[in-house]
Design an enzyme around this catalytic site. Structure first.
Site, short mmCIF file in Angstrom:
data_model
loop_
_atom_site.label_atom_id
_atom_site.label_comp_id
_atom_site.label_asym_id
_atom_site.label_seq_id
_atom_site.Cartn_x
_atom_site.Cartn_y
_atom_site.Cartn_z
N GLY A 1 -3.05 -7.38 8.39
CA GLY A 1 -2.33 -7.51 9.66
C GLY A 1 -0.89 -7.94 9.54
O GLY A 1 -0.22 -8.17 10.56
N GLY B 1 -5.19 -2.94 8.99
CA GLY B 1 -4.83 -1.79 9.81
C GLY B 1 -4.58 -2.09 11.27
O GLY B 1 -4.48 -1.17 12.08
N ASP C 1 0.84 -1.20 0.00
CA ASP C 1 0.00 0.00 0.00
C ASP C 1 0.87 1.24 0.00
O ASP C 1 1.83 1.34 0.78
CB ASP C 1 -0.89 0.04 1.25
CG ASP C 1 -2.08 -0.88 1.15
OD1 ASP C 1 -2.22 -1.58 0.14
OD2 ASP C 1 -2.90 -0.89 2.10
N LYS D 1 -8.25 0.74 -4.92
CA LYS D 1 -9.42 0.18 -4.25
C LYS D 1 -10.71 0.91 -4.66
O LYS D 1 -10.73 2.13 -4.76
CB LYS D 1 -9.27 0.25 -2.73
CG LYS D 1 -8.15 -0.61 -2.16
CD LYS D 1 -8.13 -0.52 -0.65
CE LYS D 1 -6.94 -1.29 -0.06
NZ LYS D 1 -7.08 -2.74 -0.24
N ARG E 1 -5.92 -20.55 6.78
CA ARG E 1 -6.05 -21.95 7.23
C ARG E 1 -7.44 -22.50 6.90
O ARG E 1 -7.59 -23.65 6.50
CB ARG E 1 -5.77 -22.06 8.73
CG ARG E 1 -4.29 -22.04 9.09
CD ARG E 1 -4.10 -22.47 10.52
NE ARG E 1 -2.71 -22.50 10.94
CZ ARG E 1 -1.87 -23.52 10.73
NH1 ARG E 1 -2.29 -24.59 10.07
NH2 ARG E 1 -0.62 -23.47 11.17
N GLY F 1 -0.23 -3.67 4.05
CA GLY F 1 -0.91 -2.38 4.05
C GLY F 1 -0.19 -1.35 4.88
O GLY F 1 0.72 -0.66 4.42
N SER F 2 -0.56 -1.27 6.15
CA SER F 2 0.02 -0.27 7.04
C SER F 2 1.39 -0.67 7.55
O SER F 2 2.15 0.17 8.05
CB SER F 2 -0.92 -0.05 8.23
OG SER F 2 -2.25 0.11 7.82
#
Length: 295
Positions: free
Chosen positions: A215, A154, A25, A82, A166, A236-237
């Site tokens: 995450g 996030g 990102d 997005k 999983r 992402g973050s």
């Protein structure tokens, strides 16, 4: 005038080319260049990374087109952007701009709580999130060319991405080992097209790539998701909210590529500085869990 659409073969082939890589990102041309230099296979152009979207609250929409254009002009690798779930016009705008992929994303506030986009009606390929095989196959049935786990964006907490990957893989193994006469009942149970279950049974895998997302914050997180069978990772973050984005970006790319070289991952993890601050999932209210968006 006849509408020209990209074939599933071409769209899925484009996604296959990203296999084994990291998609990052970015919110500016500068960040996009850092990602490209670190070895990212693609970038996702946003106005705010998921942790900032979560912190700001309110309605999260498609990024300003100026930001998307700036990122597209800054790098040579594919650029994703997005669109809100079900927002036909946001997706059409991004397609008209020439982005390489559209992410129909639960990170943004859904525009439609009932219907996802009919992605087969677009020339540009789509990536979509999933928590289980039913969600995965519904999105493929709509025309998605690439999947990713939803995780919990996030948060810097990989537990939900692990759970989702999983679960998808366990359900895949179940379908692959079923007899053909059991597939229709399983399709009903999953709420998924029978033809796609038959395809999984024949191929022995999903018909599209499935990346991990939501995450991932450290090189070890990225390697873990590859170890569990992901085809690649979205971050992402985790990179640009860390203390040293350039180091984190390079380390995560290397850890994704060499995910079973634990000595290397140990070296990559040294002297990185602080990762992004993480959130405990159990402390999030249900309405704050982005993974619950979509169906």
């Amino acid at each position: 005038m006849t509408k020209i659409l990209g074939s599933d073969l071409i769209k899925r082939g484009m996604a296959q080319m990203q296999k084994g890589g990291v998609i990052m990102d970015v919110v500016s041309a500068e960040q996009a260049r850092i990602a490209e230099a670190a070895g990212a296979v693609a970038v996702m152009a946003l106005e705010r990374v998921p942790s900032d979207i979560r912190a700001a609250g309110g309605v999260a929409r498609m990024a300003n087109t100026a930001i998307v254009r700036e990122v597209m002009e800054a790098v040579s690798i594919p650029v994703m952007a997005k669109a809100r779930i079900g927002h036909i016009v946001e997706a059409r705008v991004l397609e008209a701009m020439g982005v390489d992929y559209i992410d129909e994303s639960e990170v943004l506030t859904p525009a439609d709580e009932k219907f996802h986009l009919l992605k087969s009606d677009y020339t540009v390929p789509f990536v979509c999130g999933c928590r289980d095989l039913g969600e995965a196959l519904r999105r493929i049935g709509e025309g998605a060319s690439m999947l990713r786990t939803k995780g919990e964006p996030g948060t810097g907490n990989v537990v939900e991405a692990v759970r989702h990957l999983r679960k998808v893989n366990a359900q895949l193994r179940k379908v692959i080992n079923m007899s053909h006469d059991e597939l229709m009942t399983e399709a009903k149970h999953l709420g998924a097209p029978f033809e796609l279950l038959l395809q999984i049974k024949t191929l022995g895998k999903l018909p599209v790539v499935n990346f991990a997302a939501g995450g991932i914050a450290t090189p070890a997180d990225a390697a873990l998701m590859m170890e569990l069978g992901a085809d690649g990772v979205f971050v992402g973050s985790g990179i640009f909210k860390s203390e040293n984005p350039e180091k984190f970006a390079k380390a995560i790319v290397q850890a994704t590529t060499h995910y079973q070289d634990y000595d290397l991952i140990a070296r990559l993890s040294a002297d990185l500085g602080e990762p992004m601050r993480g959130l405990e999932i159990s402390e999030l209210a249900v309405q704050d869990r982005m993974q619950e968006r979509g169906w």
